[in-house]
Design an enzyme around this catalytic site. Sequence first.
Site, PDB file in Angstrom:
ATOM      1  N   ALA A 128       0.812  -1.221   0.000  1.00  0.00           N
ATOM      2  CA  ALA A 128       0.000   0.000   0.000  1.00  0.00           C
ATOM      3  C   ALA A 128       0.841   1.264   0.000  1.00  0.00           C
ATOM      4  O   ALA A 128       0.623   2.183  -0.802  1.00  0.00           O
ATOM      5  CB  ALA A 128      -0.946  -0.019   1.203  1.00  0.00           C
ATOM      6  N   ARG A 167       2.829 -13.859   4.464  1.00  0.00           N
ATOM      7  CA  ARG A 167       3.595 -12.678   4.875  1.00  0.00           C
ATOM      8  C   ARG A 167       4.032 -12.716   6.344  1.00  0.00           C
ATOM      9  O   ARG A 167       4.656 -11.765   6.809  1.00  0.00           O
ATOM     10  CB  ARG A 167       2.768 -11.419   4.612  1.00  0.00           C
ATOM     11  CG  ARG A 167       1.576 -11.269   5.525  1.00  0.00           C
ATOM     12  CD  ARG A 167       0.571 -10.246   5.045  1.00  0.00           C
ATOM     13  NE  ARG A 167       1.092  -8.924   4.811  1.00  0.00           N
ATOM     14  CZ  ARG A 167       0.352  -7.900   4.366  1.00  0.00           C
ATOM     15  NH1 ARG A 167      -0.941  -8.081   4.113  1.00  0.00           N
ATOM     16  NH2 ARG A 167       0.888  -6.721   4.157  1.00  0.00           N
ATOM     17  N   ASN A 219      -7.835   1.470   5.796  1.00  0.00           N
ATOM     18  CA  ASN A 219      -7.439   0.290   5.011  1.00  0.00           C
ATOM     19  C   ASN A 219      -7.516  -0.996   5.836  1.00  0.00           C
ATOM     20  O   ASN A 219      -6.545  -1.756   5.934  1.00  0.00           O
ATOM     21  CB  ASN A 219      -6.028   0.494   4.469  1.00  0.00           C
ATOM     22  CG  ASN A 219      -5.817  -0.169   3.114  1.00  0.00           C
ATOM     23  OD1 ASN A 219      -6.670  -0.936   2.648  1.00  0.00           O
ATOM     24  ND2 ASN A 219      -4.703   0.123   2.483  1.00  0.00           N
ATOM     25  N   TYR A 220      -8.661  -1.251   6.413  1.00  0.00           N
ATOM     26  CA  TYR A 220      -8.841  -2.389   7.329  1.00  0.00           C
ATOM     27  C   TYR A 220      -8.722  -3.720   6.599  1.00  0.00           C
ATOM     28  O   TYR A 220      -9.308  -3.918   5.540  1.00  0.00           O
ATOM     29  CB  TYR A 220     -10.202  -2.300   8.023  1.00  0.00           C
ATOM     30  CG  TYR A 220     -10.480  -3.469   8.934  1.00  0.00           C
ATOM     31  CD1 TYR A 220      -9.764  -3.630  10.110  1.00  0.00           C
ATOM     32  CD2 TYR A 220     -11.433  -4.429   8.594  1.00  0.00           C
ATOM     33  CE1 TYR A 220     -10.001  -4.721  10.945  1.00  0.00           C
ATOM     34  CE2 TYR A 220     -11.688  -5.514   9.422  1.00  0.00           C
ATOM     35  CZ  TYR A 220     -10.955  -5.655  10.595  1.00  0.00           C
ATOM     36  OH  TYR A 220     -11.176  -6.730  11.411  1.00  0.00           O
ATOM     37  N   ASP A 236      -5.063   2.395  -3.503  1.00  0.00           N
ATOM     38  CA  ASP A 236      -3.858   3.165  -3.186  1.00  0.00           C
ATOM     39  C   ASP A 236      -3.627   4.253  -4.226  1.00  0.00           C
ATOM     40  O   ASP A 236      -3.179   5.360  -3.893  1.00  0.00           O
ATOM     41  CB  ASP A 236      -2.647   2.244  -3.133  1.00  0.00           C
ATOM     42  CG  ASP A 236      -2.813   1.115  -2.133  1.00  0.00           C
ATOM     43  OD1 ASP A 236      -3.395   1.359  -1.057  1.00  0.00           O
ATOM     44  OD2 ASP A 236      -2.371  -0.007  -2.428  1.00  0.00           O
ATOM     45  N   ASP A 239       0.599  -4.121  -9.244  1.00  0.00           N
ATOM     46  CA  ASP A 239       0.174  -3.291  -8.116  1.00  0.00           C
ATOM     47  C   ASP A 239       0.433  -1.811  -8.346  1.00  0.00           C
ATOM     48  O   ASP A 239      -0.322  -0.959  -7.875  1.00  0.00           O
ATOM     49  CB  ASP A 239       0.913  -3.708  -6.839  1.00  0.00           C
ATOM     50  CG  ASP A 239       0.538  -5.101  -6.372  1.00  0.00           C
ATOM     51  OD1 ASP A 239       0.428  -5.998  -7.222  1.00  0.00           O
ATOM     52  OD2 ASP A 239       0.361  -5.283  -5.156  1.00  0.00           O
TER      53      ASP A 239
END
Length: 342
Positions: free
Chosen positions: A40, A114, A174-175, A279, A315
């Site tokens: 992000a 991650r 950005n939950y 984003d 992205d």
Amino acid sequence: MEQHKKFDLITFGETMLRLSPPSNGRIFRSDVFEKHAGGAELNVASGVSLLGLRTGIITRLPQNELGIFVKNRIRFSSVSDDFIIYDNSPDARLGIYYYENGAYPRKPTVVYDRRHSSITKIKPEEIPSDIYGKPRMFYTSGITLALSENTRSLAIDMIKKFKDAGSQIAFDVNYRANLWDEDTARETILKILPYVDVLFVSEESCRRMFRKEGSLQDMHREFCRDFPNIQIIASSMREVISPKVHSFTSLVYSKKDDKFYTEEPYKDIDVVDRIGSGDAYCSGVLFGLLKYDDPKKAMEFGNATCATKNTIRGDLPLSDFNEISSIIKGHQTKGKQSEMNR
């Protein structure tokens, strides 16, 4: 906003490796994966940089070939790599996620790998002490707060230090439910909102996480009453017709003017890849505020950058100021337009 700082924007967050099957392939069946860099905060820094301002990112990468790949993508995006921290430990790793495009009625799919990535072990002493006076604005997101106790405590400390040094603070809620629960997110974010100048929050997060009621306009005004430092609130409004057809607009509230800004949606967007488009929206809004100090232009650039990013694989955004300006002009022009740039 002041112009004398070395950077217009510095962000803090995780950079990741994305692996995707070609075209509309399935994760469980594909033997070949395309790799992309993202995250992000990198996506936002990249978008603002492409539009013409100077940006940098604070992140932590493994000192190996994957770290080099991401570092090169950061440089390719014209984002400064001055603040990259390198992890030489034996268990250094880059966070990975797998993304599978959807095609109606099949929805897109994301699988994360991650945990225990290098940034989750970041230490405060790794941050250069002179960084806090450098940017006009500092940006991070709820994703960074949720990654680990280390990233959470450091991000909160950095928000306070950048604020004390005179930077504007921009924050995207950005939950992500796979990273933390709503109660923990709400309690944590409420502690930093007194320092935030520009807030990005979805209508869903307003209602579910923050338990607000009324219209979106009512909720924007309530945030500003509860947290007087907030000057701008932006909420994206996406209509998903199918995985490959979206419409998009947004609502931006300026506390100073007590005015809301929106426009007709970008309709029937041809979605090639939606990852990073939220984003990209943040990057357009922040560019409009940093460059023009104009919430209307911020809304226009945000909508255009989001709509355009949906049409680009990977992205990271790939649209510069001239392209986005042309798209804004085309969106606002009535009547027939040329179907090709030539």
